[in-house]
Design an enzyme around this catalytic site. Structure first.
Site, PDB file in Angstrom:
ATOM      1  N   LYS A   1       0.712  -1.398  -0.075  1.00 31.09           N
ATOM      2  CA  LYS A   1      -0.054  -0.097  -0.216  1.00 31.09           C
ATOM      3  C   LYS A   1       0.595   1.170   0.038  1.00 31.09           C
ATOM      4  O   LYS A   1       0.599   2.114  -0.751  1.00 31.09           O
ATOM      5  CB  LYS A   1      -0.919   0.190   1.310  1.00 31.09           C
ATOM      6  CG  LYS A   1      -1.774  -0.949   1.337  1.00 31.09           C
ATOM      7  CD  LYS A   1      -2.957  -1.063   2.541  1.00 31.09           C
ATOM      8  CE  LYS A   1      -2.064  -0.909   4.027  1.00 31.09           C
ATOM      9  NZ  LYS A   1      -1.702  -2.142   4.211  1.00 31.09           N
TER      10      LYS A   1
ATOM     11  N   ARG B   1      -9.609   1.520   8.879  1.00 33.75           N
ATOM     12  CA  ARG B   1      -9.076   0.081   9.235  1.00 33.75           C
ATOM     13  C   ARG B   1     -10.232  -0.691   9.799  1.00 33.75           C
ATOM     14  O   ARG B   1     -10.011  -1.982  10.236  1.00 33.75           O
ATOM     15  CB  ARG B   1      -7.768   0.069  10.117  1.00 33.75           C
ATOM     16  CG  ARG B   1      -6.670  -0.461   9.424  1.00 33.75           C
ATOM     17  CD  ARG B   1      -5.459  -0.333  10.120  1.00 33.75           C
ATOM     18  NE  ARG B   1      -4.209  -1.128  10.197  1.00 33.75           N
ATOM     19  CZ  ARG B   1      -3.192  -0.757   9.615  1.00 33.75           C
ATOM     20  NH1 ARG B   1      -3.202   0.629   9.255  1.00 33.75           N
ATOM     21  NH2 ARG B   1      -2.136  -1.306   9.570  1.00 33.75           N
TER      22      ARG B   1
ATOM     23  N   ARG C   1      11.163  -7.401   4.841  1.00 33.06           N
ATOM     24  CA  ARG C   1      11.297  -5.884   5.358  1.00 33.06           C
ATOM     25  C   ARG C   1      11.571  -5.686   6.734  1.00 33.06           C
ATOM     26  O   ARG C   1      12.458  -4.661   6.945  1.00 33.06           O
ATOM     27  CB  ARG C   1       9.870  -5.284   5.287  1.00 33.06           C
ATOM     28  CG  ARG C   1       9.820  -3.868   5.581  1.00 33.06           C
ATOM     29  CD  ARG C   1       8.360  -3.295   5.257  1.00 33.06           C
ATOM     30  NE  ARG C   1       7.442  -3.661   6.138  1.00 33.06           N
ATOM     31  CZ  ARG C   1       6.102  -3.355   6.229  1.00 33.06           C
ATOM     32  NH1 ARG C   1       5.612  -2.712   4.981  1.00 33.06           N
ATOM     33  NH2 ARG C   1       5.199  -3.673   6.920  1.00 33.06           N
TER      34      ARG C   1
ATOM     35  N   ARG D   1      11.497  -2.756  11.699  1.00 35.44           N
ATOM     36  CA  ARG D   1      10.364  -2.335  12.400  1.00 35.44           C
ATOM     37  C   ARG D   1       9.935  -3.127  13.608  1.00 35.44           C
ATOM     38  O   ARG D   1      10.046  -4.265  13.656  1.00 35.44           O
ATOM     39  CB  ARG D   1       9.314  -2.189  11.223  1.00 35.44           C
ATOM     40  CG  ARG D   1       9.084  -0.883  10.697  1.00 35.44           C
ATOM     41  CD  ARG D   1       7.894  -1.043   9.747  1.00 35.44           C
ATOM     42  NE  ARG D   1       6.286  -1.496  10.379  1.00 35.44           N
ATOM     43  CZ  ARG D   1       5.634  -1.021   9.610  1.00 35.44           C
ATOM     44  NH1 ARG D   1       5.650  -0.373   8.467  1.00 35.44           N
ATOM     45  NH2 ARG D   1       4.245  -1.402  10.239  1.00 35.44           N
TER      46      ARG D   1
ATOM     47  N   ARG E   1      -0.943  -9.210  13.148  1.00 32.19           N
ATOM     48  CA  ARG E   1      -1.205  -8.255  12.203  1.00 32.19           C
ATOM     49  C   ARG E   1      -2.089  -8.673  10.994  1.00 32.19           C
ATOM     50  O   ARG E   1      -3.241  -7.964  10.731  1.00 32.19           O
ATOM     51  CB  ARG E   1      -0.101  -7.567  11.627  1.00 32.19           C
ATOM     52  CG  ARG E   1       0.468  -6.475  12.716  1.00 32.19           C
ATOM     53  CD  ARG E   1       1.646  -5.890  12.566  1.00 32.19           C
ATOM     54  NE  ARG E   1       1.880  -4.976  11.350  1.00 32.19           N
ATOM     55  CZ  ARG E   1       2.808  -5.034  10.670  1.00 32.19           C
ATOM     56  NH1 ARG E   1       3.979  -5.730  10.728  1.00 32.19           N
ATOM     57  NH2 ARG E   1       2.706  -4.125   9.456  1.00 32.19           N
TER      58      ARG E   1
HETATM   59  P1  AMP Z   1       0.754   0.136   9.149  1.00 30.99           P
HETATM   60  O1  AMP Z   1       2.005   1.119   8.910  1.00 30.99           O
HETATM   61  O2  AMP Z   1      -0.234   0.944   8.456  1.00 30.99           O
HETATM   62  O3  AMP Z   1       0.997  -1.337   8.737  1.00 30.99           O
HETATM   63  O4  AMP Z   1       0.428   0.306  10.699  1.00 30.99           O
HETATM   64  C1  AMP Z   1       1.516  -0.083  11.774  1.00 30.99           C
HETATM   65  C2  AMP Z   1       0.443  -0.147  13.179  1.00 30.99           C
HETATM   66  O5  AMP Z   1       0.017   1.022  13.386  1.00 30.99           O
HETATM   67  C3  AMP Z   1      -0.667  -1.037  12.903  1.00 30.99           C
HETATM   68  O6  AMP Z   1      -0.253  -2.615  13.316  1.00 30.99           O
HETATM   69  C4  AMP Z   1      -1.454  -0.414  14.136  1.00 30.99           C
HETATM   70  O7  AMP Z   1      -1.059  -0.688  15.468  1.00 30.99           O
HETATM   71  C5  AMP Z   1      -1.174   1.032  14.132  1.00 30.99           C
HETATM   72  N1  AMP Z   1      -2.246   1.660  13.244  1.00 30.99           N
HETATM   73  C6  AMP Z   1      -1.804   2.286  11.965  1.00 30.99           C
HETATM   74  N2  AMP Z   1      -3.226   2.791  11.454  1.00 30.99           N
HETATM   75  C7  AMP Z   1      -3.963   2.492  12.193  1.00 30.99           C
HETATM   76  C8  AMP Z   1      -5.598   2.594  12.024  1.00 30.99           C
HETATM   77  N3  AMP Z   1      -5.927   3.440  11.085  1.00 30.99           N
HETATM   78  N4  AMP Z   1      -6.150   1.981  13.077  1.00 30.99           N
HETATM   79  C9  AMP Z   1      -5.604   1.535  14.209  1.00 30.99           C
HETATM   80  N5  AMP Z   1      -4.520   1.278  14.311  1.00 30.99           N
HETATM   81  C10 AMP Z   1      -3.509   1.895  13.252  1.00 30.99           C
END
Ligand code: AMP
Length: 187
Positions: A13, A88, A127, A133, A144
Site C-alpha cells: 500500500k 481500518r 522488510r 520495524r 497483524r
Molecule cells: P501500518 O504502518 O499501516 O502497517 O500500521 C502499523 C501499526 O500502526 C498497526 O499495526 C496499528 O498498530 C497502527 N495503526 C496504523 N493505522 C491504524 C489505524 N487506522 N487504526 C488502528 N491502528 C492503526
C-alpha cells in the site's frame, strides 16, 4: 479525488500509494507513519499507541478517530488525498464518510490489494530485516494479518455494497502493479 488503498500489511500500500498520490497530485497520508512519528517524538498519541502498535494490534478507535479528524482537516488534503492504512475498522470508515461529507466531498474510489498470505509473510520478514520495524517480528506479523482479517476485511463488503471497490492483483513488479492501479483510476 479521495482514494483509499485497502489491503493487508505487506501488500504494498505504501509503495503504490506514493506513486498514485503523485499521479493524482494529492498527498498520500498514512496513519501508520503518523503513529510512528508520534512514538518517536513521545507525544501523548505516541505514548498511548505504543502498547498496541508493538503487539501488532490496532490502536483503539477513540484514539484513531481523533487522528483521522486531524488528517482530513489538513489544508494540503483539501483537494483530496490517498488514504494509506486507514480506515481500518467500520467505525473509522463511518468517520471518514462523515468528515468528508462535512467538507462536501466523499470517498471516490477504494482499491483492494490482493496478495496470497504466504507471500505477505515472506515480504514482511524481508522488510523486517531491512527496516528493523518493531512490529515486524514473525509473531506480530501473524497477529497483524489476523487483525486485518477480523477487523479490516469487513470494509471490503462495506465499500463493495456502494460500488466503490476494485480488487487488484498486487503480486508483480512495482511498475506492473502501478499500471493496474492506473487502469482502475483512469488517466
Ligand atoms: P501500518 O504502518 O499501516 O502497517 O500500521 C502499523 C501499526 O500502526 C498497526 O499495526 C496499528 O498498530 C497502527 N495503526 C496504523 N493505522 C491504524 C489505524 N487506522 N487504526 C488502528 N491502528 C492503526
Amino acid at each position: 479525488m479521495n482514494a483509499i488503498i485497502l489491503g493487508p500489511p505487506g501488500s504494498g500500500k505504501g509503495t503504490q500509494g506514493v506513486r498514485l498520490a503523485e499521479r493524482l497530485g494529492v498527498p498520500k497520508i498514512a496513519t501508520g507513519d503518523l503513529i510512528r512519528a508520534a512514538m518517536k517524538d513521545g507525544t501523548p498519541l505516541g505514548i498511548k499507541a505504543k502498547q498496541y502498535y508493538d503487539q501488532g494490534l490496532l490502536v483503539p478507535d477513540d484514539i484513531i478517530l481523533e487522528l483521522i479528524a486531524e488528517v482530513l482537516a489538513l489544508p494540503e488534503a483539501a483537494q483530496g488525498l490517498v488514504m494509506d492504512g486507514f480506515p481500518r475498522t467500520v467505525a473509522q470508515a463511518e468517520a471518514v464518510d462523515a468528515l468528508l461529507a462535512k467538507r462536501g466531498t466523499q470517498v471516490d474510489r477504494v482499491i483492494e490489494f490482493v496478495v496470497p498470505e504466504q507471500e505477505l509473510m515472506d515480504r514482511m520478514l524481508k522488510r523486517a530485516a531491512v527496516e528493523g520495524r518493531a512490529d515486524d517480528t514473525p509473531e506480530t506479523i501473524r497477529r497483524r494479518l489476523e487483525v486485518y482479517h477480523e477487523q479490516t476485511a469487513p470494509l471490503v463488503a462495506f465499500y463493495e455494497k456502494r460500488g466503490l471497490l476494485t480488487k487488484i492483483d498486487a503480486v508483480g513488479t512495482v511498475g506492473e502493479i502501478a499500471g493496474r492501479v492506473s487502469e482502475v483510476l483512469g488517466g
